[in-house]
Design a protein around this motif. Structure first.
Motif, PDB file in Angstrom:
ATOM      1  N   UNK A 157      40.815 -35.493  -9.292  1.00 34.40           N
ATOM      2  CA  UNK A 157      39.906 -34.643  -8.530  1.00 34.40           C
ATOM      3  C   UNK A 157      40.279 -33.186  -8.733  1.00 34.40           C
ATOM      4  N   UNK A 158      39.253 -32.362  -8.884  1.00 39.76           N
ATOM      5  CA  UNK A 158      39.436 -30.924  -9.048  1.00 39.76           C
ATOM      6  C   UNK A 158      39.145 -30.243  -7.714  1.00 39.76           C
ATOM      7  N   UNK A 159      39.705 -29.054  -7.546  1.00 44.01           N
ATOM      8  CA  UNK A 159      39.575 -28.377  -6.255  1.00 44.01           C
ATOM      9  C   UNK A 159      39.186 -26.913  -6.430  1.00 44.01           C
ATOM     10  N   UNK A 160      38.849 -26.327  -5.327  1.00 42.92           N
ATOM     11  CA  UNK A 160      38.496 -24.918  -5.292  1.00 42.92           C
ATOM     12  C   UNK A 160      39.748 -24.099  -4.998  1.00 42.92           C
ATOM     13  N   UNK A 161      40.406 -23.648  -6.079  1.00 41.06           N
ATOM     14  CA  UNK A 161      41.544 -22.754  -5.931  1.00 41.06           C
ATOM     15  C   UNK A 161      42.894 -23.403  -5.707  1.00 41.06           C
ATOM     16  N   UNK A 162      42.960 -24.748  -5.739  1.00 38.58           N
ATOM     17  CA  UNK A 162      44.237 -25.403  -5.464  1.00 38.58           C
ATOM     18  C   UNK A 162      44.582 -26.441  -6.531  1.00 38.58           C
ATOM     19  N   UNK A 181      52.137 -22.588 -10.992  1.00 35.78           N
ATOM     20  CA  UNK A 181      53.280 -23.294 -11.575  1.00 35.78           C
ATOM     21  C   UNK A 181      52.865 -24.038 -12.845  1.00 35.78           C
ATOM     22  N   UNK A 182      51.802 -24.813 -12.754  1.00 39.07           N
ATOM     23  CA  UNK A 182      51.339 -25.619 -13.893  1.00 39.07           C
ATOM     24  C   UNK A 182      50.069 -25.064 -14.528  1.00 39.07           C
ATOM     25  N   UNK A 183      49.217 -24.456 -13.728  1.00 35.67           N
ATOM     26  CA  UNK A 183      47.924 -23.957 -14.198  1.00 35.67           C
ATOM     27  C   UNK A 183      47.618 -22.624 -13.534  1.00 35.67           C
ATOM     28  N   UNK A 184      46.579 -21.943 -14.029  1.00 38.33           N
ATOM     29  CA  UNK A 184      46.162 -20.674 -13.439  1.00 38.33           C
ATOM     30  C   UNK A 184      45.453 -20.912 -12.103  1.00 38.33           C
ATOM     31  N   UNK A 185      45.477 -19.883 -11.277  1.00 39.54           N
ATOM     32  CA  UNK A 185      44.653 -19.915 -10.065  1.00 39.54           C
ATOM     33  C   UNK A 185      43.190 -19.837 -10.482  1.00 39.54           C
ATOM     34  N   UNK A 186      42.379 -20.773 -10.015  1.00 39.54           N
ATOM     35  CA  UNK A 186      40.970 -20.805 -10.390  1.00 39.54           C
ATOM     36  C   UNK A 186      40.239 -21.803  -9.514  1.00 39.54           C
ATOM     37  N   UNK A 187      38.926 -21.725  -9.560  1.00 36.07           N
ATOM     38  CA  UNK A 187      38.095 -22.792  -9.012  1.00 36.07           C
ATOM     39  C   UNK A 187      37.866 -23.777 -10.148  1.00 36.07           C
ATOM     40  N   UNK A 188      38.377 -24.986 -10.007  1.00 38.71           N
ATOM     41  CA  UNK A 188      38.202 -26.010 -11.032  1.00 38.71           C
ATOM     42  C   UNK A 188      36.966 -26.825 -10.684  1.00 38.71           C
TER      43      UNK A 188
END
Length: 211
Positions: A157-162, A181-188
């Protein structure tokens, strides 16, 4: 095509019919070959069974059942009566943003602000999916944008900013890809897997490939 809404949220193709979920005027059914609207369900019409006019997403399961996710919970369509039934035990009171049926027939419900739920159809039990890990206590408040099952039957599951995460279907353990830590801050936004096993994830920061 006569649809009295400019805020279209959800779409579902069911044979020759296109189901259209609007944020402000209920659900339309459009006959694709003719381009004509054949039905319109809204809350002020008692026959519809709807309590809201705000619908975000649809799911047609393997057995042909159609579910509609709204800003206040889940509905199931009854073809015999051409009406909807509100499901009180199905993440009721939540803003349903994403729906997915896994290979076992379980339905995963992604919400906007209340995390993710799993509905086991064989038992009729719907429960919020939580993690015992300290760094993911906020899962119960997560804004879920999409749900996807990969070839190894991990439910992502993808999230908004987390970030984004996957749930092991056997153990229920959640593995998280953490922003910063693992990925950029973003809306996925969405996820798909290609024929080589790569996962492709869209986001507000661009396209991400996970090997």
């Amino acid at each position: 095509i006569s649809i009295e809404s400019r805020n279209i949220q959800g779409l579902l193709v069911d044979g020759d019919d296109l189901w259209i979920g609007t944020y402000d005027n209920g659900i339309y059914i459009l006959n694709i070959p003719s381009g004509n609207v054949t039905d319109h369900f809204k809350s002020k019409d008692e026959r519809s069974g709807l309590k809201t006019n705000s619908f975000i997403t649809f799911l047609k399961t393997a057995d042909g059942t159609i579910y509609a996710g709204s800003v206040t919970g889940m509905y199931r369509f009854d073809k015999s009566t051409s009406s909807f039934k509100f499901l009180d035990n199905f993440a009721a009171g939540t803003f349903i943003h994403a729906l997915y049926e896994d290979n076992k027939g379980n339905i995963w419900i992604g919400t906007y602000g209340s995390g993710i739920f799993k509905y086991v159809r064989s038992s009729g039990i719907c429960e919020q999916t939580l993690s015992g890990k300290g760094d993911y206590e906020n899962l119960k408040y997560e804004h879920v944008t999409s749900i996807y099952e990969d070839d190894s039957h991990k439910v992502w599951f993808t999230t908004e900013g987390n970030g984004f995460s996957y749930i092991d279907g056997e153990t229920g353990e959640i593995t998280r890809y953490v922003p910063g830590r693992d990925v950029d801050f973003a809306i996925y936004c969405a996820m798909l897997q290609d024929g080589f096993g790569n996962l492709w994830i869209t986001s507000s920061r661009g396209l991400l490939r996970l090997d």
